[in-house]
Enzyme design. Structure first.
Site: not given
Ligand SMILES: NC(=O)c1ccc[n+]([C@@H]2O[C@H](COP(=O)([O-])OP(=O)(O)OC[C@H]3O[C@@H](n4cnc5c(N)ncnc54)[C@H](O)[C@@H]3O)[C@@H](O)[C@H]2O)c1
Length: 360
Positions: A138, A188, A221, A245
């Site tokens: 962001y 990730k 995930d 988030d």
């Protein structure tokens, strides 16, 4: 003791409703914190302000807030104003301008509340998500080339700095020292091959400084799945802005209702005020009905008291919320029939009945 100066931004929708309830609870806390002097100044910033002034807050908004000890916010957003305008016009400038780089979201299934996960009851779900709040995905860097043509190109950059990752990861390890000594890092690094291996590297480097804290990196995930299948295996979770988030919404969902979630945007260096706001939004669908769950905002007030150095007030709020929910006094989003004010009445009544000096 100096007076604690709090800037209150009730905001939109149910924001003003739940902020009023939390301020009532803070008033009751004077009993357990005789030194506590709270002084409030209210700001009418939000979507109505935007419709009148074409800005969510005045140009010098941050300057007006700078001298306060904390910002206590309800919720921002209304159907009449696009969400990206309300978010980028008020919340994000405050979070960024005051370098509130920690977004802290405790996730807990409270006694008296039935969560959606059959195998887990109160006591099983009790962890904190530490979300990086100042950079990452962001970062507002990117652009659109040749918009609305067949050759359109869109670039959205994620920005990870060593400084930014180190400080959020360190915060998580320090928090784990005061909890159950376990940090889970959301990564990730299999798919995102520059920023996430870097994130992992910094996570492990900082982790080496805390050999007594158990640490693990889990792909986001798989971690999302673990929030559902084994939330009892979580203590402190640290994630980038985007991962944090998303994970915190799962956290709110498994705690029974988004109306239960408290949150804080912290500037741990205390150079600027920190901002305390619940997880939920302005809930336009229930505004004015008297059914908004005030507990998220009230637990947000607890986080503010803890951060400002009034732990007895924080403990009193926590005990009162536990007793109230256990007695079945709860709003309909968590299976009860109580009105917003009735939940607060019970919490205030419990704090009023606490024996003095029990919480030293
Ligand atoms: N931090 C913030 O200020 C914040 C956060 C999220 C959304 N928003 C804004 O809020 C507006 C509505 O967004 P949304 O509908 O996606 O999310 P929301 O959190 O406002 O509402 C989602 C659902 O949860 C319910 N809910 C939320 N808080 C509740 C409470 N305290 N008690 C009982 N039920 C509650 C609502 O009734 C709704 O059904 C949008 O404008 C959005 O941009 C603001």
């Amino acid at each position: 003791m100096p007076t604690v100066r709090v800037a209150v931004i009730p905001g939109d929708g149910i924001g003003p409703e739940v902020v009023n309830e939390a301020v009532r609870v803070l008033g009751a806390c004077a009993r357990v914190e005789p030194e506590l002097r709270l002084e409030y100044r209210y700001f009418d910033w939000g979507c109505d302000y935007y419709l009148a002034h074409r800005a969510m807050m005045p140009d010098d908004g941050l300057e007006q807030l700078r001298g306060f000890d904390a910002v206590f916010l309800g919720a921002v957003g209304a159907p009449s104003v696009p969400d990206h305008v309300s978010l980028w016009g008020l919340l994000l400038p405050i979070r960024r301008g005051f370098d509130q780089y920690v977004n802290l979201r405790p996730t807990r299934l409270w006694p008296g509340v039935e969560g959606p996960l059959r195998r887990f009851g109160p006591g099983d779900i009790d962890f904190v998500v530490v979300r990086e709040n100042s950079e990452g995905e962001y970062s507002n860097m990117g652009g659109r080339l040749r918009p609305h043509t067949s050759q359109e190109v869109v670039v959205q950059n994620a920005v990870f700095t060593r400084f930014g990752v180190e400080r959020i990861v360190r915060y998580a390890f320090q928090l784990a020292e005061r909890r159950r000594s376990h940090v889970t890092g959301a990564t990730k690094s299999n798919g995102i091959n520059f920023s996430m291996p870097f994130w992992d590297e910094v996570f492990n480097e900082v982790g080496e400084e805390y050999p007594h804290i158990r640490r693990e990196l889990v792909h986001v995930d798989a971690l999302a799945a673990r929030f559902i299948t084994n939330p009892d295996r979580l203590d402190v979770v640290v994630g980038s802005n985007l991962f944090g988030d998303i994970l915190t919404d799962i956290g709110a969902a498994i705690s029974g209702s988004i109306g239960m979630g408290a949150a804080a945007n912290l500037n741990p260096d205390r150079r600027f005020p920190s901002m305390f706001e619940p997880v939920h939004g302005s809930a336009p669908d229930i505004v004015g009905k008297g059914v908004a769950n005030p507990v998220g905002q009230i637990l947000t007030a607890k986080m503010m008291m803890d951060f400002l150095g009034y732990p007895r007030a924080g403990r009193a709020i926590e005990e009162a919320v536990t007793a109230t929910l256990t007695a079945g006094i709860k709003t309909r989003d968590v299976g009860g029939t109580a009105k917003t004010y009735e939940v607060t009445d019970a919490i205030v009544g419990y704090i009023g009945a606490l024996p003095l000096e029990p919480l030293a």
